[in-house]
Design an enzyme around this catalytic site. Structure first.
Site, mmCIF file in Angstrom:
data_model
loop_
_atom_site.group_PDB
_atom_site.id
_atom_site.type_symbol
_atom_site.label_atom_id
_atom_site.label_comp_id
_atom_site.label_asym_id
_atom_site.label_seq_id
_atom_site.Cartn_x
_atom_site.Cartn_y
_atom_site.Cartn_z
ATOM 1 N N LYS A 178 0.824 -1.207 0.000
ATOM 2 C CA LYS A 178 0.000 0.000 0.000
ATOM 3 C C LYS A 178 0.868 1.272 0.000
ATOM 4 C CE LYS A 178 -4.111 -1.920 0.082
ATOM 5 N NZ LYS A 178 -3.931 -3.326 -0.305
HETATM 6 C C1 LIG Z 1 -10.187 -2.520 -1.388
HETATM 7 C C2 LIG Z 1 -9.542 -3.278 -0.264
HETATM 8 N N1 LIG Z 1 -10.191 -3.389 0.909
HETATM 9 C C3 LIG Z 1 -9.644 -4.015 1.957
HETATM 10 C C4 LIG Z 1 -8.396 -4.599 1.885
HETATM 11 C C5 LIG Z 1 -7.863 -5.331 3.060
HETATM 12 O O1 LIG Z 1 -6.692 -4.745 3.544
HETATM 13 P P1 LIG Z 1 -5.777 -5.488 4.602
HETATM 14 O O2 LIG Z 1 -4.885 -6.417 3.825
HETATM 15 O O3 LIG Z 1 -5.006 -4.400 5.282
HETATM 16 O O4 LIG Z 1 -6.656 -6.221 5.542
HETATM 17 C C6 LIG Z 1 -7.677 -4.506 0.698
HETATM 18 C C7 LIG Z 1 -6.359 -5.111 0.597
HETATM 19 O O5 LIG Z 1 -5.759 -5.282 -0.414
HETATM 20 C C8 LIG Z 1 -8.262 -3.832 -0.412
HETATM 21 O O6 LIG Z 1 -7.611 -3.723 -1.567
#
Ligand SMILES: Cc1ncc(COP(=O)(O)O)c(C=O)c1O
Length: 378
Positions: A178
């Site tokens: 990210k």
């Molecule tokens: C649109 C979206 N929502 C939620 C997430 C979940 O993030 P995390 O990996 O920090 O739980 C991601 C992760 O890639 C995502 O792209």
């Protein structure tokens, strides 16, 4: 490798300091990272958790979703957005996305509202802001809550206002690919004191406030368990990285803008679609640079392009196959991909190229040459 983060010496030194101080878990660095993010985003409260997924789940609980309440979500997103709603006991209702932005289409949102609808969960896809004017007015008209999935949208602004501040909650991701990383990590933004307090409590077993301080030098303090909570807290080791990453967020964005513009120039003539132009009145977080490979137009399929780039040591990603193609959701909700034609098409054609601020000019040149060569072999 796709999405390698750019880690600086200050992050490395801060992690080492945490190790030497032997305070690894939740502590003062988490608090400092929360304060820096709250200031950056211009919200009253920022609560750090161990992933965006955890933050989305807790946000669903904190806004008071009940069993069988419906939440409207886009068909083009990561599975975590959908799963958070299901884990909270609510029912996800999908809408198709706009072909230009890949964001949830407000017109479809209106059509899917039922007496059971309680919330909307917009995803600012790839870092491009959803139309929050439209979505907030729909929410106001129908008395709906909004949870913004800002996993791609740390820097994103919609018409001068930062995303994550329009709804009841905004949730960030600091996963390793990210725009700000902590390895794994997330944060919930809110201006609502009750929501912030509830999320803090639920993220640490449901223990009463500041239970993380119970082993500090100030002496042992009793706590009470006030809810059946989760183990979703962020560690100081993670915050040590994030608190320095946030200070370079603008610099890294500028570097990604250069790469984005180089890609736009280099790929403009190829038989593929490049991202829609950046809106002048909104700020794109430039998280994903995606090409759409339509096999009727291009000399290769999307999957062939991925394989060929891989052979040349260029990592790519697919963000994402549309939600209704996955068997578990078909089984649970009877969703069919054809009912969400735009998301389905994007899911079959999309490929994300490397866009990390860590890329050198040489790396960018390699990506451009390889992509042009594969897509334009003559
Ligand atoms: C649109 C979206 N929502 C939620 C997430 C979940 O993030 P995390 O990996 O920090 O739980 C991601 C992760 O890639 C995502 O792209």
């Amino acid at each position: 490798m796709f999405g390698q983060p750019l880690i600086g010496e200050p992050e490395i030194e801060e992690v080492v300091k945490s190790m030497r101080a032997a305070w690894l878990g939740t502590g003062p660095k988490v608090k400092e990272f929360e304060e820096l993010m709250a200031e950056y985003k211009g919200v009253k409260y920022a609560v750090a958790v161990n992933s965006c997924t955890a933050g989305l789940h807790l946000s669903c609980l904190a806004i008071g979703l009940q069993k069988r309440d419906e939440v409207i979500l886009p068909a083009m997103t990561f599975c975590a957005t959908i799963n958070a709603v299901i884990h909270a006991g609510a029912v996800p209702v999908l809408v198709d996305v706009e072909p230009e932005t890949f964001n949830m289409d407000p017109a479809h949102v209106r059509r899917k509202i039922s007496p059971r609808t309680k919330a909307i969960m917009p995803v600012h896809f790839a870092g491009r802001a959803c139309n929050m004017d439209e979505l907030t007015s729909i929410a106001r008209e129908h008395n709906l809550k909004i949870i913004e999935d800002c996993a791609h949208a740390i820097e994103t602004e919609f018409r001068g206002r930062k995303t994550g501040t329009f709804g009841d909650c905004g949730v960030l991701s600091f996963y390793s690919t990210k725009n700000i990383v902590t390895g794994e990590g997330g944060m919930v933004l809110t201006n609502n004191a009750d929501i912030a307090k509830r999320i803090k409590t639920l993220a640490l077993h449901g223990m009463s406030e500041d239970a993380w301080k119970r082993f500090s030098d100030d002496g042992y303090k009793h706590y009470e368990v006030v809810e059946v909570g989760y183990k979703y807290n962020m560690m100081d080791l993670q915050a040590a990285i994030g608190m320095h990453q946030i200070k370079r967020v603008e610099k890294h964005w500028q570097r990604r803008l250069e790469i984005w513009q180089n890609y736009n120039k280099a790929f403009a003539g190829l038989p593929v679609s490049i991202p829609a132009p950046l809106e002048i009145d909104s700020l794109h977080a430039l998280h994903l640079y995606t090409l759409l490979v339509d096999e009727k137009r291009a000399p290769v399929t999307r999957d062939h392009l991925i394989t060929e780039l891989h052979k040349r040591k260029i990592g790519t990603g697919v963000h994402y196959r549309a939600i209704p193609v996955h068997p578990v959701y078909q089984r649970l909700f009877g969703w069919r991909p054809e009912e969400y034609p735009v998301a389905h098409q994007v899911g079959r054609e999309t490929v994300s190229l490397p866009l990390s601020a860590k890329l050198t000019d040489e790396d960018v040149k390699d990506v451009i040459e390889a992509t042009r060569d594969i897509l334009n072999p003559n």
